[in-house]
Design a protein around this motif. Sequence first.
Motif, mmCIF file in Angstrom:
data_model
loop_
_atom_site.group_PDB
_atom_site.id
_atom_site.type_symbol
_atom_site.label_atom_id
_atom_site.label_comp_id
_atom_site.label_asym_id
_atom_site.label_seq_id
_atom_site.Cartn_x
_atom_site.Cartn_y
_atom_site.Cartn_z
ATOM 1 N N ALA A 1 -3.086 74.758 -23.690
ATOM 2 C CA ALA A 1 -2.273 75.224 -24.379
ATOM 3 C C ALA A 1 -2.263 76.472 -25.943
ATOM 4 N N GLU A 2 -2.345 75.886 -27.165
ATOM 5 C CA GLU A 2 -3.328 76.660 -28.267
ATOM 6 C C GLU A 2 -3.959 77.492 -28.142
ATOM 7 N N LYS A 3 -5.202 77.248 -27.004
ATOM 8 C CA LYS A 3 -5.873 77.867 -26.372
ATOM 9 C C LYS A 3 -5.340 79.406 -25.983
ATOM 10 N N ILE A 4 -4.898 79.205 -25.357
ATOM 11 C CA ILE A 4 -4.397 80.483 -24.362
ATOM 12 C C ILE A 4 -3.365 80.960 -24.681
ATOM 13 N N LYS A 5 -2.462 81.187 -25.796
ATOM 14 C CA LYS A 5 -1.115 81.624 -26.357
ATOM 15 C C LYS A 5 -2.218 82.565 -27.799
ATOM 16 N N LYS A 6 -3.137 81.451 -28.203
ATOM 17 C CA LYS A 6 -5.126 82.473 -28.909
ATOM 18 C C LYS A 6 -4.603 83.724 -28.304
ATOM 19 N N ASN A 7 -4.978 83.485 -27.281
ATOM 20 C CA ASN A 7 -6.389 84.656 -26.245
ATOM 21 C C ASN A 7 -5.168 85.374 -25.280
ATOM 22 N N SER A 8 -3.713 85.019 -25.144
ATOM 23 C CA SER A 8 -2.857 85.417 -24.233
ATOM 24 C C SER A 8 -1.950 87.090 -24.781
ATOM 25 N N ALA A 9 -1.958 87.793 -24.204
ATOM 26 C CA ALA A 9 -0.757 88.802 -24.255
ATOM 27 C C ALA A 9 0.540 88.648 -23.315
ATOM 28 N N THR A 10 0.772 87.654 -23.135
ATOM 29 C CA THR A 10 2.392 87.002 -22.366
ATOM 30 C C THR A 10 2.605 86.382 -21.687
ATOM 31 N N TYR A 11 3.767 85.997 -21.805
ATOM 32 C CA TYR A 11 4.541 84.793 -21.734
ATOM 33 C C TYR A 11 3.973 83.546 -20.687
ATOM 34 N N LYS A 12 3.888 84.603 -19.851
ATOM 35 C CA LYS A 12 3.302 83.872 -18.433
ATOM 36 C C LYS A 12 2.866 83.612 -18.113
ATOM 37 N N GLU A 13 1.138 83.678 -18.608
ATOM 38 C CA GLU A 13 0.468 83.366 -18.613
ATOM 39 C C GLU A 13 0.419 81.984 -19.972
ATOM 40 N N TYR A 14 0.969 81.751 -20.997
ATOM 41 C CA TYR A 14 1.110 80.707 -21.808
ATOM 42 C C TYR A 14 2.488 79.855 -21.128
ATOM 43 N N LYS A 15 3.137 80.029 -20.650
ATOM 44 C CA LYS A 15 4.390 79.285 -20.491
ATOM 45 C C LYS A 15 4.088 77.552 -19.593
ATOM 46 N N PRO A 16 2.952 77.904 -18.455
ATOM 47 C CA PRO A 16 2.853 77.121 -17.955
ATOM 48 C C PRO A 16 2.191 75.816 -18.514
ATOM 49 N N ALA A 17 0.548 76.612 -18.944
ATOM 50 C CA ALA A 17 0.146 75.135 -20.723
ATOM 51 C C ALA A 17 0.868 74.343 -20.982
ATOM 52 N N LYS A 18 2.225 75.140 -21.260
ATOM 53 C CA LYS A 18 3.588 74.390 -22.374
ATOM 54 C C LYS A 18 3.950 73.910 -21.732
ATOM 55 N N SER A 19 4.571 74.271 -21.094
ATOM 56 C CA SER A 19 4.987 72.652 -19.469
ATOM 57 C C SER A 19 4.684 71.656 -19.482
ATOM 58 N N LYS A 20 3.502 72.695 -18.689
ATOM 59 C CA LYS A 20 2.836 70.990 -18.091
ATOM 60 C C LYS A 20 2.637 70.004 -19.972
ATOM 61 N N LEU A 21 2.455 70.334 -20.590
ATOM 62 C CA LEU A 21 2.062 69.891 -22.185
ATOM 63 C C LEU A 21 3.509 68.545 -22.260
ATOM 64 N N GLU A 22 4.864 69.372 -22.003
ATOM 65 C CA GLU A 22 6.142 68.733 -22.607
ATOM 66 C C GLU A 22 5.881 68.101 -21.190
ATOM 67 N N GLU A 23 6.572 68.540 -20.290
ATOM 68 C CA GLU A 23 6.010 67.209 -19.362
ATOM 69 C C GLU A 23 5.368 66.034 -19.367
ATOM 70 N N HIS A 24 4.241 66.146 -19.669
ATOM 71 C CA HIS A 24 3.082 64.694 -19.659
ATOM 72 C C HIS A 24 3.601 63.861 -20.852
ATOM 73 N N LEU A 25 4.090 65.098 -22.304
ATOM 74 C CA LEU A 25 4.685 64.104 -23.727
ATOM 75 C C LEU A 25 6.339 63.272 -23.009
ATOM 76 N N LYS A 26 6.536 63.357 -21.857
ATOM 77 C CA LYS A 26 7.690 62.858 -21.401
ATOM 78 C C LYS A 26 7.099 61.448 -20.850
ATOM 79 N N LYS A 27 6.680 62.020 -19.852
ATOM 80 C CA LYS A 27 5.652 60.747 -19.142
ATOM 81 C C LYS A 27 5.521 59.846 -20.158
ATOM 82 N N MET A 28 5.215 60.473 -21.535
ATOM 83 C CA MET A 28 4.636 59.347 -22.214
ATOM 84 C C MET A 28 5.360 59.233 -23.001
ATOM 85 N N ALA A 29 6.577 59.172 -22.985
ATOM 86 C CA ALA A 29 8.410 58.749 -24.005
ATOM 87 C C ALA A 29 7.899 56.864 -23.812
ATOM 88 N N ASN A 30 8.105 56.816 -22.508
ATOM 89 C CA ASN A 30 8.198 55.313 -22.621
ATOM 90 C C ASN A 30 7.941 54.103 -23.145
#
Length: 814
Positions: A736-765
């Motif tokens: 996600a950080e690599k995409i954010k650094k190299n990306s020009a658009t929100y749409k390119e970055y958001k899927p990676a960020k969202s996937k990380l957030e959902e994985h963290l929720k899986k870890m929450a238990n």
Amino acid sequence: MSQFKSHPGKYLEDHIKGVLIKTKKRTDSKIAELAVLFHDLGKINPFFQEKLNPKSKASNFSYSEHAYLSAYAFLAFWLKNEGLFREILNLENVDKNTRLIKAIQILALIAKHHGHLPNLEQFFHVNTDKGNPLTRLENFLEAQKMLPLSDFLATELAYPHQPFSLDWNERLVRNFYFLQNRQAAWQVNALDYFLETQFAFACLIEADKRDASDLEDYNFDNKTAESSKFLADRLAQKFDGLSQGTELNRLRTQIREEAVNNLAHQLQRTSQRVFTLTAPTGAGKTFTLLALASEVQRQKGNLGILYALPFLSITEQVERIVKSDLGLEVMSVNSKARNERIEEAHEALEGNPTEENLNALIKEDFFQQTFDHPLVLTTFVQFFETLLSNRNSTLLKLPNFQKRIFLIDEVQALPPELYIFFAGWLRTFCERNDSYCILSTATMPDFEIPANRHKNYAREFFKDYQLPVELLDSQKYFDASVFKRYQIDWLSNEKTDYDALVVHVRSSEKACLIIVNTIDDSKRLFERLNDEQNVYLLNTHFTPEDRLEKIKIAKESLEKGEKVILVSTQLIEAGVDISFPVVYRDLCPLPSLIQSAGRCNRNNELAQKGETGQVYFFNLVDDSGKSRADLIYRDGLSNFLTFCRQKIRNSLKENEMFDLQSQFFRSLANDFTISSYKFKEGQSTIIEKVNKAEFDAVGSFRLIDNDFFGEEYRYYIPASREDEGFQEAKKLLEQAEKIKKNSATYKEYKPAKSKLEEHLKKMANRIITVRITQRDAKKEAPFHADEIMGIRLLTDLSDYSFEKGIKLERDCLL
């Protein structure tokens, strides 16, 4: 001029018009409307336009900012169009200071719409990490004298006005030092000004992000009518099928029907917005609250529901009721709640990476960020901190707080000094935003503003303050025989040490629940009782997964009639559906005692044997003879303990607790008023900060005080050595950080960020939170080899066990 862009592939004219339409959908506020018109005019900046060109190089961008340029354009407009400004905002008959306040509100919205709402005192002049923004703007305007912002406003946005230029005007800028002669005018209507500014800002940023991402669907609007009807139908089915064969169920039905009938009367004949529901523990408050919400929907139209609870464990329990018992679709928003629709959208995008699937993922993620759903279940932290927030990402939720029914369960879990404050705040918010609120608990606070030196202070802030209306004749239900489920006795007239408590527990032939005030105490007692069979330890040093498993094991033992001993902290007090014949509770405030006692003979199952439950109250002391309760309830909180020491007597029955808790909250109101909650900085109160228009200071409010409860450490506890959950999170973060650094658009970055957030929720238990205070200096946080986003990986798995939780010290606790 029609060629100016706001974002890659989007014309500025279309964007501003789109944001205006979306903002007007949320609010009719004129300050929001004017802020929208100007918020992105600064993007006409040629360097900003150049930045949108993918072929341009960063070194050529020079001054490519737009927010302060947009704000200065509004100042120039205001100077030339003050008559039009008065007309638009209906300010013809108000004084100059009031007009300036309105202009400053708009200025703050424009200048900070990509950041956070600032303290209004001289905010336009504050230095940033890039230097003074006005100095940079002044230098830019010296070289760019012919920017066509006024022409664009007149032609492309069809907004007639007297043309304005962008010549630098130092005197004009200095007019907007906020506190020079205007604080008194703000303070006259401080709460209304604060809420108006905050909500207009929230509507602007939500609409801005919606339009930038081409999100036209409104989940709340599209589904609320269907959700309301489905809730009413499922509740009717549930109540029709409810057995009336037990006295407890008959009383639950009576409570629900009385509350609904009283609410119906209030809605028909009064303008009341905030209500209370005071019912004994185990009285079926969850279903009653949903029935009350359904009645509001029946009378007032398609309002959404936001159900807030203090603890994650109760949130999960209510979610199971809503989903399993009623079959309702609910959006649960907390650190653990997984969003199935987002997970499905990720799977679809990974399997077929099309623009359509990408947009579907971004839409579902935005729904969650903004609480865009007709039935939201969340925590007190999310709810109450949003109400006071100035943070951009947090305030995205606020537009979906309008047209809501707030169900606030276990309201006594708030800090006592905030009871009246939030009752007043919610009343004003609900009146402004067509919402309703029901506060529920078995131990209802007293919301009367006391007649003492703070009275005028409170009344001046919460104008026309009214007490919430109680929906039950609560006393008669507390007096009902079915709610004579237990009696309370002091374990000893003297202080009780660990050994004496252990001896008493061992002597019991029945299952026992022991609730103490600190994690250390729970560990010490567990060590002394661990040679018994069926002894379990429960506190926040266990993973949520293991906590649920321990409660499940204890319930199974209780159902079999086995002696099980559960040693717990306060996390089991409120909302956990478990019932022991014997409960021990260390010295604590009366509401905590009542909540703990609610785990004793909860369903009156002992009545079949002609028995009642037994609650033992005791004052636990350490080896030096010091009271452990005094360690937690110190300073001003010591009065809580004094009340219980004086008022709790032997053979005290459950039905006597209602009158006792009324006495407690009346005494509390005299000690803790709405002016008592202080920020560490300057020891000012929330009200004082609002009166000074200090949005950033008010937004720093946190429901959990780290100074009191300790610095927070989070640990991921691998389920086994093969558990790669942490490593996967680290990999997703790097991507996600690599995409954010190299990306020009929100749409390119958001899927990676969202996937990380959902994985963290899986870890929450498998994540635990450890708090270490200064007085716990001898403890040390477990060693960790790696850390991401504030989450540490537990390196040595021997530092955690299902039996004892996480190990904080190298030496034995005893």
